[in-house]
Design a protein around this motif. Sequence first.
Motif, short mmCIF file in Angstrom:
data_model
loop_
_atom_site.label_atom_id
_atom_site.label_comp_id
_atom_site.label_asym_id
_atom_site.label_seq_id
_atom_site.Cartn_x
_atom_site.Cartn_y
_atom_site.Cartn_z
N ARG A 1 0.83 -1.20 0.00
CA ARG A 1 0.00 0.00 0.00
C ARG A 1 0.88 1.26 0.00
O ARG A 1 0.62 2.21 -0.75
N ALA A 2 1.94 1.24 0.79
CA ALA A 2 2.80 2.42 0.88
C ALA A 2 3.51 2.70 -0.45
O ALA A 2 3.52 3.83 -0.96
N SER A 3 4.09 1.65 -1.04
CA SER A 3 4.84 1.87 -2.29
C SER A 3 3.91 2.26 -3.43
O SER A 3 4.26 3.11 -4.27
N LEU A 4 2.74 1.65 -3.48
CA LEU A 4 1.82 1.99 -4.56
C LEU A 4 1.29 3.42 -4.41
O LEU A 4 1.07 4.12 -5.40
N ALA A 5 1.10 3.84 -3.16
CA ALA A 5 0.66 5.23 -2.94
C ALA A 5 1.73 6.19 -3.46
O ALA A 5 1.43 7.23 -4.05
N ALA A 6 3.01 5.79 -3.28
CA ALA A 6 4.10 6.65 -3.77
C ALA A 6 4.12 6.69 -5.29
O ALA A 6 4.35 7.74 -5.90
N LEU A 7 3.84 5.53 -5.92
CA LEU A 7 3.79 5.51 -7.40
C LEU A 7 2.65 6.40 -7.90
O LEU A 7 2.79 7.13 -8.87
N GLU A 8 1.51 6.31 -7.20
CA GLU A 8 0.37 7.14 -7.61
C GLU A 8 0.69 8.62 -7.43
O GLU A 8 0.31 9.45 -8.25
N ALA A 9 1.41 8.94 -6.36
CA ALA A 9 1.76 10.35 -6.11
C ALA A 9 2.73 10.86 -7.18
O ALA A 9 2.65 12.01 -7.62
N GLU A 10 3.65 9.99 -7.61
CA GLU A 10 4.59 10.39 -8.68
C GLU A 10 3.83 10.57 -9.98
O GLU A 10 4.16 11.43 -10.80
N GLY A 11 2.77 9.77 -10.16
CA GLY A 11 1.98 9.81 -11.40
C GLY A 11 2.42 8.68 -12.30
O GLY A 11 3.62 8.54 -12.57
N LEU A 12 1.46 7.88 -12.75
CA LEU A 12 1.81 6.69 -13.52
C LEU A 12 2.60 7.01 -14.79
O LEU A 12 3.59 6.36 -15.11
N GLU A 13 2.15 8.07 -15.48
CA GLU A 13 2.86 8.45 -16.72
C GLU A 13 4.30 8.88 -16.40
O GLU A 13 5.22 8.56 -17.15
N ALA A 14 4.45 9.56 -15.28
CA ALA A 14 5.80 10.01 -14.88
C ALA A 14 6.66 8.81 -14.51
O ALA A 14 7.86 8.79 -14.80
N VAL A 15 6.06 7.81 -13.90
CA VAL A 15 6.81 6.59 -13.54
C VAL A 15 7.27 5.89 -14.82
O VAL A 15 8.43 5.48 -14.94
N TRP A 16 6.36 5.77 -15.77
CA TRP A 16 6.72 5.13 -17.05
C TRP A 16 7.83 5.94 -17.74
O TRP A 16 8.77 5.37 -18.29
N ALA A 17 7.69 7.27 -17.70
CA ALA A 17 8.69 8.13 -18.37
C ALA A 17 10.05 7.99 -17.69
O ALA A 17 11.09 7.98 -18.35
N ARG A 18 10.03 7.87 -16.35
CA ARG A 18 11.32 7.70 -15.63
C ARG A 18 11.98 6.39 -16.07
O ARG A 18 13.19 6.36 -16.36
N HIS A 19 11.21 5.33 -16.15
CA HIS A 19 11.82 4.06 -16.57
C HIS A 19 12.31 4.14 -18.02
O HIS A 19 13.37 3.59 -18.34
N ALA A 20 11.57 4.83 -18.85
CA ALA A 20 12.00 4.97 -20.25
C ALA A 20 13.32 5.75 -20.31
O ALA A 20 14.24 5.42 -21.08
N ARG A 21 13.42 6.77 -19.47
CA ARG A 21 14.65 7.59 -19.46
C ARG A 21 15.84 6.77 -18.96
O ARG A 21 16.93 6.81 -19.55
N LEU A 22 15.62 5.99 -17.89
CA LEU A 22 16.73 5.21 -17.33
C LEU A 22 17.14 4.09 -18.29
O LEU A 22 18.34 3.81 -18.45
N GLY A 23 16.15 3.49 -18.93
CA GLY A 23 16.46 2.43 -19.91
C GLY A 23 17.24 3.02 -21.08
O GLY A 23 18.26 2.46 -21.52
N GLY A 24 16.77 4.17 -21.57
CA GLY A 24 17.44 4.82 -22.71
C GLY A 24 18.87 5.20 -22.36
O GLY A 24 19.80 5.01 -23.17
#
Length: 386
Positions: free
Chosen positions: A253-276
């Motif tokens: 619950r805690a980690s998912l709340a943090a993902l929601e606060a970051e914003g799902l699209e922002a989380v995906w974009a962060r992973h895309a940036r780190l992968g790139g």
Amino acid sequence: MRFVKRRIMSPGPVEIPPETLAVAAQPGPHHRTKEFRTALKDALASLRFVTGTRHPMVPLAASGTGGMEACVTSLFSPGEEVLVTVCGNFSQRWAEIAEAYGLVVHRLEVEWGKPVDLKELAAKLRRHDHYAGVFTVLSETSTGIENDIQGIGKLVGPTPSLLVVDGISGIGALPFKMDEWEVDAVVVGSQKGLMVPPGVAAVGLSPKARERLGQAKNPVFYLSLARAFKAVEADELPDTPWTPPVSLLLQLRASLAALEAEGLEAVWARHARLGGATRAAVRALGLKLLATKGFSNVVTAVDCEGGPDAGKVVKALRDDWGISIIGGQGKLKGKIFRIGHVGHVDDLDVIACIGALEMVLKKLGWPVTPGAGVAAAEAAILAARG
Ligand SMILES: Cc1ncc(COP(=O)(O)O)c(C=O)c1O
């Protein structure tokens, strides 16, 4: 006791945010209380959000493989014919589990390092239109590719087959839209994009898959999805048939709340940036990526054929620099190393890992230009951050 600074750059188990770890240090409520069941309700709502589904999901006290097995046993019967797209060690696991439970497994073999080819899948589905299920994987962690689940869903959706997706390493890190992409069953694992220690799996089912619950003839008890869904839905507050992993679910619950606060699209974009950034650095260091397309932004697999010794790279990063990356699995054992960039990771973790990799390569006698990888990673990060 000496404290060692560690950096976990593996594709799971991943580093856990300190705030989530702190949750585990609190005495948790009893699992049959309103307090716990309210927390479970929040965690399941967040899980549905990251999985892109309106339909209920259930938690299981198991690692990801337990969730995979639950799908096979609760949704299918011995003798039923299924198709498995085998593109690496984890998609192969679907075939192994299905065979263990007496299903007749047809395989769409894909070269390891490549994603599923939609034309080949379409041809396979045209030749044989009565598979009870099609099994695939979102992010094939063993090879570093991401499959086009939306495209696969378009092919399987109109057929009677259930589309069953292993989203264990991808969900929470990569775009995934269960309902929109016509996925019938999905498995999620706690120890990757969801940033929780290992031990919780979750399963989501579409209405089409729910119809199969209770009809499947495989033996199942502890991991029965029928029982798990009944417990989640029996009351206004969800419940579980057996004692749940209370502490892990509170951390979820805690980690998912943090993902929601970051914003799902922002989380995906962060992973895309780190992968790139990781891929840019690997190329700049003169190393070869295993994949040529369909790169997963969860993990980067580096092909060591004609290159450095994969095992020595993994060992030196761990022993000299406290950085955990991992080697290959199955037929890629000893041939690749993999850098994870999933979960609680940021740009500077990638820079640190690449910097250490450069020093390790130099020590191993591999010709590198010091700073070349870091420069490429920084350039990719700055370009992506805008
Ligand atoms: C894509 C994928 N599927 C399945 C699994 C197996 O999960 P577990 O080890 O939690 O059983 C993993 C774990 O690495 C994975 O990455």
